[in-house]
Each structure stands twice: as structure tokens, then as C-alpha cells.
Design a protein around this motif. Structure first.
Motif, mmCIF file in Angstrom:
data_model
loop_
_atom_site.group_PDB
_atom_site.id
_atom_site.type_symbol
_atom_site.label_atom_id
_atom_site.label_comp_id
_atom_site.label_asym_id
_atom_site.label_seq_id
_atom_site.Cartn_x
_atom_site.Cartn_y
_atom_site.Cartn_z
ATOM 1 N N LEU A 39 0.846 -1.186 0.000
ATOM 2 C CA LEU A 39 0.000 0.000 0.000
ATOM 3 C C LEU A 39 0.885 1.241 0.000
ATOM 4 O O LEU A 39 1.650 1.475 0.942
ATOM 5 C CB LEU A 39 -0.905 0.030 1.233
ATOM 6 N N PHE A 40 0.794 2.031 -1.058
ATOM 7 C CA PHE A 40 1.529 3.290 -1.142
ATOM 8 C C PHE A 40 0.797 4.200 -2.105
ATOM 9 O O PHE A 40 0.275 3.752 -3.130
ATOM 10 C CB PHE A 40 2.970 3.089 -1.633
ATOM 11 N N CYS A 41 0.759 5.478 -1.767
ATOM 12 C CA CYS A 41 0.090 6.457 -2.611
ATOM 13 C C CYS A 41 0.965 7.688 -2.744
ATOM 14 O O CYS A 41 1.469 8.210 -1.748
ATOM 15 C CB CYS A 41 -1.262 6.844 -1.994
ATOM 16 N N ASN A 42 1.170 8.137 -3.995
ATOM 17 C CA ASN A 42 1.843 9.407 -4.257
ATOM 18 C C ASN A 42 0.758 10.463 -4.432
ATOM 19 O O ASN A 42 -0.173 10.270 -5.217
ATOM 20 C CB ASN A 42 2.675 9.340 -5.542
ATOM 21 N N LEU A 43 0.904 11.573 -3.713
ATOM 22 C CA LEU A 43 -0.041 12.680 -3.805
ATOM 23 C C LEU A 43 0.725 13.963 -4.104
ATOM 24 O O LEU A 43 1.902 14.099 -3.734
ATOM 25 C CB LEU A 43 -0.815 12.849 -2.498
ATOM 26 N N GLU A 44 0.032 14.927 -4.741
ATOM 27 C CA GLU A 44 0.678 16.195 -5.072
ATOM 28 C C GLU A 44 -0.368 17.296 -5.133
ATOM 29 O O GLU A 44 -1.489 17.077 -5.566
ATOM 30 C CB GLU A 44 1.392 16.071 -6.418
ATOM 31 N N THR A 45 0.041 18.507 -4.711
ATOM 32 C CA THR A 45 -0.839 19.668 -4.843
ATOM 33 C C THR A 45 -0.582 20.353 -6.177
ATOM 34 O O THR A 45 0.433 20.116 -6.829
ATOM 35 C CB THR A 45 -0.585 20.697 -3.715
ATOM 36 N N ALA A 46 -1.487 21.238 -6.545
ATOM 37 C CA ALA A 46 -1.326 22.014 -7.777
ATOM 38 C C ALA A 46 -0.081 22.894 -7.705
ATOM 39 O O ALA A 46 0.478 23.268 -8.737
ATOM 40 C CB ALA A 46 -2.568 22.863 -8.024
ATOM 41 N N THR A 47 0.373 23.209 -6.491
ATOM 42 C CA THR A 47 1.555 24.053 -6.322
ATOM 43 C C THR A 47 2.849 23.250 -6.219
ATOM 44 O O THR A 47 3.917 23.809 -6.011
ATOM 45 C CB THR A 47 1.419 24.940 -5.074
ATOM 46 N N GLY A 48 2.765 21.915 -6.350
ATOM 47 C CA GLY A 48 3.961 21.096 -6.420
ATOM 48 C C GLY A 48 4.418 20.419 -5.140
ATOM 49 O O GLY A 48 5.476 19.796 -5.121
ATOM 50 N N ILE A 49 3.644 20.503 -4.059
ATOM 51 C CA ILE A 49 4.009 19.784 -2.837
ATOM 52 C C ILE A 49 3.727 18.305 -3.066
ATOM 53 O O ILE A 49 2.625 17.927 -3.467
ATOM 54 C CB ILE A 49 3.213 20.280 -1.622
ATOM 55 N N LYS A 50 4.732 17.470 -2.810
ATOM 56 C CA LYS A 50 4.587 16.026 -3.010
ATOM 57 C C LYS A 50 4.735 15.312 -1.673
ATOM 58 O O LYS A 50 5.654 15.599 -0.911
ATOM 59 C CB LYS A 50 5.661 15.510 -3.961
ATOM 60 N N ILE A 51 3.800 14.400 -1.413
ATOM 61 C CA ILE A 51 3.925 13.520 -0.255
ATOM 62 C C ILE A 51 3.593 12.104 -0.696
ATOM 63 O O ILE A 51 2.952 11.889 -1.724
ATOM 64 C CB ILE A 51 3.023 13.933 0.936
ATOM 65 N N GLY A 52 4.048 11.153 0.084
ATOM 66 C CA GLY A 52 3.671 9.764 -0.104
ATOM 67 C C GLY A 52 3.040 9.275 1.183
ATOM 68 O O GLY A 52 3.400 9.727 2.271
ATOM 69 N N ILE A 53 2.091 8.388 1.057
ATOM 70 C CA ILE A 53 1.491 7.761 2.233
ATOM 71 C C ILE A 53 1.617 6.255 2.050
ATOM 72 O O ILE A 53 1.279 5.714 0.998
ATOM 73 C CB ILE A 53 0.016 8.177 2.414
ATOM 74 N N GLY A 54 2.171 5.624 3.066
ATOM 75 C CA GLY A 54 2.346 4.181 3.045
ATOM 76 C C GLY A 54 1.729 3.555 4.277
ATOM 77 O O GLY A 54 1.332 4.250 5.220
ATOM 78 N N SER A 55 1.677 2.254 4.296
ATOM 79 C CA SER A 55 1.120 1.514 5.417
ATOM 80 C C SER A 55 2.191 1.306 6.485
ATOM 81 O O SER A 55 3.206 0.653 6.235
ATOM 82 C CB SER A 55 0.595 0.161 4.943
ATOM 83 N N ALA A 56 1.960 1.824 7.673
ATOM 84 C CA ALA A 56 2.899 1.628 8.785
ATOM 85 C C ALA A 56 3.032 0.144 9.105
ATOM 86 O O ALA A 56 4.137 -0.360 9.318
ATOM 87 C CB ALA A 56 2.429 2.414 10.014
ATOM 88 N N GLU A 57 1.917 -0.566 9.101
ATOM 89 C CA GLU A 57 1.932 -1.991 9.427
ATOM 90 C C GLU A 57 2.816 -2.764 8.448
ATOM 91 O O GLU A 57 3.632 -3.592 8.853
ATOM 92 C CB GLU A 57 0.512 -2.542 9.418
ATOM 93 N N GLN A 58 2.668 -2.500 7.151
ATOM 94 C CA GLN A 58 3.480 -3.197 6.155
ATOM 95 C C GLN A 58 4.969 -2.882 6.291
ATOM 96 O O GLN A 58 5.809 -3.688 5.928
ATOM 97 C CB GLN A 58 3.012 -2.855 4.746
ATOM 98 N N MET A 59 5.295 -1.728 6.829
ATOM 99 C CA MET A 59 6.701 -1.346 7.005
ATOM 100 C C MET A 59 7.244 -1.831 8.359
ATOM 101 O O MET A 59 8.390 -1.582 8.693
ATOM 102 C CB MET A 59 6.873 0.168 6.916
ATOM 103 N N GLY A 60 6.390 -2.505 9.135
ATOM 104 C CA GLY A 60 6.819 -3.008 10.429
ATOM 105 C C GLY A 60 6.956 -1.924 11.483
ATOM 106 O O GLY A 60 7.703 -2.081 12.449
ATOM 107 N N ILE A 61 6.228 -0.837 11.305
ATOM 108 C CA ILE A 61 6.290 0.300 12.220
ATOM 109 C C ILE A 61 5.003 0.368 13.026
ATOM 110 O O ILE A 61 3.911 0.313 12.468
ATOM 111 C CB ILE A 61 6.458 1.629 11.450
ATOM 112 N N GLU A 62 5.145 0.519 14.326
ATOM 113 C CA GLU A 62 3.994 0.784 15.174
ATOM 114 C C GLU A 62 4.117 2.224 15.647
ATOM 115 O O GLU A 62 4.938 2.528 16.524
ATOM 116 C CB GLU A 62 3.966 -0.162 16.372
ATOM 117 N N PRO A 63 3.351 3.124 15.040
ATOM 118 C CA PRO A 63 3.492 4.540 15.381
ATOM 119 C C PRO A 63 3.276 4.791 16.872
ATOM 120 O O PRO A 63 2.362 4.247 17.485
ATOM 121 C CB PRO A 63 2.412 5.227 14.550
ATOM 122 N N GLY A 64 4.138 5.620 17.427
ATOM 123 C CA GLY A 64 4.009 6.025 18.825
ATOM 124 C C GLY A 64 3.289 7.354 18.908
ATOM 125 O O GLY A 64 2.415 7.657 18.087
#
Length: 127
Positions: A39-64
Motif C-alpha cells: 500500500l503506497f500512494c503518491n499525492l501532489e498539490t497544484a503548487t507542487g508539494i509532493k507527499i507519499g502515504i504508506g502503510s505503517a503496518e506493512q513497514m513493520g512500524i507501530e506509530p508512537g
């Protein structure tokens, strides 16, 4: 050695929910969506800001406690006050501001996305 900019990546506990929030509330467009092998998504604004969102669980991360993040996204908007009102009315949490810096003559504030990731916001006059 050349270093080139890529998107800042946010690891989400609720992948679909966070993608939808950045799309629907902050106006990011979905550029690419990967849902088959990961699970991964590339997102971007009309002004060029780019972020990605991925699954913490798939990356083995448990957010604190994300309020303790040492990396903070920062956005610029035309008017901080209505922007923070919009975020607060749409599952974001305003953490400070809107405030005015009299010395440098700019507005600023902070909020979190629905998963608690801290984000700062300033107006165009911020040095």
C-alpha cells in the motif's frame, strides 16, 4: 553526488483514511496508487508539494506518540486563520494559532492530521 527531492513519506495506521483526508481536506491529488503487493500512494498539490502515504503496518512500524515527531511538514497558505478553521472542522486538530509574529510580520499556526502527525502552517510573509 547529486541529491534530488522526492516526496516526504507519512506512514499511516489507516492507509485509506489518511489518503482520503489529504485528498479531500487539503486538496492533494492522487498521482499514483499502489494496492496490490503493498500500500503506497503518491499525492501532489497544484503548487507542487509532493507527499507519499504508506502503510505503517506493512513497514513493520507501530506509530508512537506522533506529537513527538522530530520531522514536521510545513505548508504555506494565503490566509492562516480560515485554513486552520477548515482543518479543525474536518478531522484535523489545531494545536496552536493562528498567531501573529509582530517582529517579522507573518501569521502562523499548527495542526495535526487525523493520525496526529504535526504540521506547521505559515503565510507568504514568513521569512
Amino acid at each position: 553526488m547529486d541529491i534530488r527531492a522526492r516526496e516526504t513519506v507519512i506512514l499511516a495506521s489507516d492507509f485509506s483514511g489518511l489518503v482520503n483526508w489529504y485528498r479531500d481536506v487539503l486538496g492533494f491529488a492522487v498521482v499514483k496508487m499502489f494496492e496490490e503487493s503493498y500500500l503506497f500512494c503518491n499525492l501532489e498539490t497544484a503548487t507542487g508539494i509532493k507527499i507519499g502515504i504508506g502503510s505503517a503496518e506493512q513497514m513493520g512500524i507501530e506509530p508512537g506518540n506522533r506529537a513527538n515527531n522530530t520531522v514536521v511538514l510545513q505548508f504555506e497558505v494565503d490566509n492562516v486563520t480560515p485554513f486552520l478553521e477548515h482543518v479543525g472542522e474536518n478531522q484535523g486538530v489545531v494545536t496552536f494559532g493562528p498567531s501573529f509574529n509582530e517582529k517579522d510580520n507573518f501569521w502562523y499556526g499548527g495542526f495535526t492530521d487525523p493520525e496526529g502527525n504535526p504540521i506547521w502552517v505559515v503565510d507568504k510573509d514568513c521569512p
